[in-house]
Structures are given as C-alpha cells and as structure tokens.
Design an enzyme around this catalytic site. Sequence first.
Site, PDB file in Angstrom:
ATOM      1  N   ARG A 151       0.806  -1.069  -0.014  1.00 16.91           N
ATOM      2  CA  ARG A 151       0.312   0.097  -0.025  1.00 16.91           C
ATOM      3  C   ARG A 151       0.951   1.169  -0.139  1.00 16.91           C
ATOM      4  O   ARG A 151       2.098   1.131   0.476  1.00 16.91           O
ATOM      5  CB  ARG A 151      -0.906  -0.081   1.228  1.00 16.91           C
ATOM      6  CG  ARG A 151      -1.958  -1.098   1.131  1.00 16.91           C
ATOM      7  CD  ARG A 151      -2.888  -0.945  -0.109  1.00 16.91           C
ATOM      8  NE  ARG A 151      -3.843  -2.000  -0.043  1.00 16.91           N
ATOM      9  CZ  ARG A 151      -3.603  -2.889  -1.129  1.00 16.91           C
ATOM     10  NH1 ARG A 151      -2.951  -2.877  -2.070  1.00 16.91           N
ATOM     11  NH2 ARG A 151      -4.894  -3.960  -1.248  1.00 16.91           N
ATOM     12  N   CYS A 152       0.094   2.405  -0.564  1.00 17.52           N
ATOM     13  CA  CYS A 152       1.110   3.710  -0.627  1.00 17.52           C
ATOM     14  C   CYS A 152       1.569   4.073   0.798  1.00 17.52           C
ATOM     15  O   CYS A 152       1.114   3.755   1.860  1.00 17.52           O
ATOM     16  CB  CYS A 152      -0.018   4.611  -0.853  1.00 17.52           C
ATOM     17  SG  CYS A 152       0.524   6.198  -1.570  1.00 17.52           S
ATOM     18  N   PRO A 153       2.733   4.243   0.682  1.00 18.86           N
ATOM     19  CA  PRO A 153       3.749   4.881  -0.413  1.00 18.86           C
ATOM     20  C   PRO A 153       4.566   3.678  -0.797  1.00 18.86           C
ATOM     21  O   PRO A 153       5.405   4.103  -1.684  1.00 18.86           O
ATOM     22  CB  PRO A 153       4.551   5.995   0.157  1.00 18.86           C
ATOM     23  CG  PRO A 153       4.813   5.323   1.640  1.00 18.86           C
ATOM     24  CD  PRO A 153       3.411   4.702   2.156  1.00 18.86           C
TER      25      PRO A 153
END
Length: 79
Positions: free
Chosen positions: A14-16
């Site tokens: 998941r981001c980042p």
Amino acid sequence: MTVDNNVLDLRKLRCPEPIMLLRKKIREIKNGTTLLILSDDPSTIREIPQYCKFMHHKLLKINTKDTIYKFWIQKTHKM
C-alpha cells in the site's frame, strides 16, 4: 513483493511503498527497458501515471479492468 527480470510485483503493498519500490527499480534498469508493474492498490491507478509524467518515462499501457492492475512503462532517461 517479487521482481522477475522486468516484472515488478507490488501486490499486497500500500501507498507509499509501491512508488518507492518503483523508483528504486527504475534506477536499476537501463534506458529503453520496458517494465511490467503489477499492483492491487487502487492509489497506483493515479500514482503511477503521475510518476511517469513527472519523471518523463513513457507509460505504454494500463490495464485496470481486473483486480490486479497492470502498467507497462519504459524508462526514457537516466536517473
């Protein structure tokens, strides 16, 4: 995350993390190399095209119809 030659598997991240790992991989490959990126993070639908535009890499193709998103990008300049 797994990397198989010119495939960067970012599924379950998941981001980042996806963009950070993409940036690292881009630094490792030669100019003109095409990279297939696999992701299941919805934010990459927006983030990867923005990254390519900002860094002047070619976004060759996007497939976001399935639950695994696929992006083909070509490194077009030296990092």
